[in-house]
Design an enzyme around this catalytic site. Sequence first.
Site, PDB file in Angstrom:
ATOM      1  N   ARG A  27       0.833  -1.214   0.000  1.00  0.00           N
ATOM      2  CA  ARG A  27       0.000   0.000   0.000  1.00  0.00           C
ATOM      3  C   ARG A  27       0.862   1.257   0.000  1.00  0.00           C
ATOM      4  O   ARG A  27       0.565   2.232  -0.701  1.00  0.00           O
ATOM      5  CB  ARG A  27      -0.962  -0.020   1.188  1.00  0.00           C
ATOM      6  CG  ARG A  27      -2.106  -1.025   0.962  1.00  0.00           C
ATOM      7  CD  ARG A  27      -2.803  -1.347   2.264  1.00  0.00           C
ATOM      8  NE  ARG A  27      -3.991  -2.188   2.073  1.00  0.00           N
ATOM      9  CZ  ARG A  27      -3.973  -3.507   1.818  1.00  0.00           C
ATOM     10  NH1 ARG A  27      -2.820  -4.148   1.709  1.00  0.00           N
ATOM     11  NH2 ARG A  27      -5.104  -4.186   1.669  1.00  0.00           N
ATOM     12  N   ARG A 127      -5.999 -17.588  -9.695  1.00  0.00           N
ATOM     13  CA  ARG A 127      -6.803 -17.022  -8.590  1.00  0.00           C
ATOM     14  C   ARG A 127      -7.937 -16.140  -9.124  1.00  0.00           C
ATOM     15  O   ARG A 127      -7.782 -15.441 -10.133  1.00  0.00           O
ATOM     16  CB  ARG A 127      -5.878 -16.272  -7.627  1.00  0.00           C
ATOM     17  CG  ARG A 127      -4.865 -17.241  -7.020  1.00  0.00           C
ATOM     18  CD  ARG A 127      -3.932 -16.567  -6.063  1.00  0.00           C
ATOM     19  NE  ARG A 127      -4.636 -16.069  -4.881  1.00  0.00           N
ATOM     20  CZ  ARG A 127      -4.052 -15.326  -3.947  1.00  0.00           C
ATOM     21  NH1 ARG A 127      -2.772 -14.996  -4.065  1.00  0.00           N
ATOM     22  NH2 ARG A 127      -4.734 -14.924  -2.906  1.00  0.00           N
ATOM     23  N   GLN A 172      -8.377  -7.088  -0.134  1.00  0.00           N
ATOM     24  CA  GLN A 172      -7.929  -6.784  -1.499  1.00  0.00           C
ATOM     25  C   GLN A 172      -9.098  -6.261  -2.330  1.00  0.00           C
ATOM     26  O   GLN A 172      -8.954  -5.293  -3.079  1.00  0.00           O
ATOM     27  CB  GLN A 172      -7.320  -8.040  -2.138  1.00  0.00           C
ATOM     28  CG  GLN A 172      -6.041  -8.470  -1.433  1.00  0.00           C
ATOM     29  CD  GLN A 172      -5.446  -9.744  -1.976  1.00  0.00           C
ATOM     30  OE1 GLN A 172      -6.066 -10.438  -2.785  1.00  0.00           O
ATOM     31  NE2 GLN A 172      -4.247 -10.086  -1.525  1.00  0.00           N
ATOM     32  N   ASP A 321      -4.318 -15.440   7.148  1.00  0.00           N
ATOM     33  CA  ASP A 321      -3.003 -15.913   6.701  1.00  0.00           C
ATOM     34  C   ASP A 321      -2.315 -16.806   7.738  1.00  0.00           C
ATOM     35  O   ASP A 321      -1.302 -17.444   7.437  1.00  0.00           O
ATOM     36  CB  ASP A 321      -2.102 -14.717   6.373  1.00  0.00           C
ATOM     37  CG  ASP A 321      -2.623 -13.941   5.165  1.00  0.00           C
ATOM     38  OD1 ASP A 321      -3.334 -14.541   4.328  1.00  0.00           O
ATOM     39  OD2 ASP A 321      -2.335 -12.740   5.058  1.00  0.00           O
ATOM     40  N   LYS A 348      -6.121 -19.224  -2.079  1.00  0.00           N
ATOM     41  CA  LYS A 348      -4.923 -18.445  -1.719  1.00  0.00           C
ATOM     42  C   LYS A 348      -3.787 -18.844  -2.660  1.00  0.00           C
ATOM     43  O   LYS A 348      -4.027 -19.379  -3.731  1.00  0.00           O
ATOM     44  CB  LYS A 348      -4.586 -18.689  -0.243  1.00  0.00           C
ATOM     45  CG  LYS A 348      -5.602 -18.064   0.709  1.00  0.00           C
ATOM     46  CD  LYS A 348      -5.539 -16.553   0.659  1.00  0.00           C
ATOM     47  CE  LYS A 348      -6.550 -15.904   1.578  1.00  0.00           C
ATOM     48  NZ  LYS A 348      -6.608 -14.450   1.372  1.00  0.00           N
TER      49      LYS A 348
END
Length: 436
Positions: A27, A127, A172, A321, A348
Amino acid sequence: MQYVSTTPDRPLAGELAVPGDKSLSHRAVLFAAMAEGTSRLVGVLDSEDVRASIGAVRALGASVDLVTANDRGLELVVTGWGGEGPHAPDEAIDCGNSGTTARLLLGVLAGWETGATLVGDASLSKRPMGRVTDPLASMGASFESLTGTLPITVRGGGLKGVDYVTPVASAQVKSAILLAGLQAAGRTTVREPASSRDHTELLLPAFGVPVGRDRTTRAAWVDGPVVMKASDITVPGDPSSAAFMVVAGLLVSGSRITVTGVGLNPTRIAYLDVLDRMGAGITIEPSEVAGAEPVGSVHVGYTLGLRAAVVRAAEVPALVDEIPVLALLATQAAGETRFEDVGELRVKESDRLAAVVEGLTLLGASARTEGDTLVVQGPSELRGTGLDSHGDHRLAMTWALAGLAADGPVTVAGFEAVDVSYPSFAADLAALSASG
Ligand code: S3P
């Protein structure tokens, strides 16, 4: 590359500072590139994923100068494209393995007519991207993709703000929509089914963009169009990387470890709540605030008699995560640990749900799925075996830790995947073994 992990002959001990937060590093680099003026970024994670973001913003016309690279990460000076917008890149932008680079960039590029094609490695190319391109298309951007996955060509501009209820709790997705909203006319609101990490909401104000929030309805909004202003940012240590060292301390008898300078944003550290419920000896010591992000130290002491825990769906985004490494620790806890509604793990960097069940089973533990719930029954004695990272950094590190508690060596194939988020993982673990 293969890594061989064995039980250390003494406890792990000492203090360490883990590398910079991956989510915040992406970011900081992207926002500085979007801003008008020159930003100085300190403590940026030096890893493959973040290099993908740096390469992407350079290809789009931001200037990124490396001031220093040392064990505190990268210090970068970034001059952004500001109100002029990004330049058309000469070739497709390679996002590598990084879902955050790809999804956030789709949001950024949706705001401009520039046009660009994003590609990724084999894992990223599988993904799902429709979760981002669908809402961005409803704002007015257009996308070309054969299968709803990368490669994707995006062309944007002329966006209108939307009020979007996202079906997945994903930072996201939320960030991509808010970043597109900076170029859209009017208000862009995102509402989530559960609270995902809020780094975008906390960092945008540092770049001169007010963000509205309603925490009870889990809504966040921006008013566009708005030009971001440069900012100086210090990135704290990554709580997800710290989780591996914390769990290492709980796997090796007699260990005492302190992780310093680590991010303590509540939307990232639900794993510490779960460890607390399991009975682990953890103390959190807040020390400072880096911008809007809380930072501090985490102390962990090896604890006998860990108990199983139930991880509810609402908690999952704040520890998504950490599930592989928590599942490994659950093999050492008495009772049935349940991770509810963790279907997201299937999409993932690998199918983490299948890979965790397969790996824990090879280690001699008892693990299974019940629909989207992951169930681990403990305690089990772990045996030495050969495991595969499946090209997934978090699995590579989880399996390396399994060797600390197994009765024989655990070999991890594809260990180089750690370079995605924690290149110094093996060295940091070795340093803790050496000081024990
Ligand atoms: C991230 C959000 C999470 C997380 C990923 C980084 C981010 O993904 O798993 O490692 O920086 O926004 P989702 O948003 O898909 O849950």
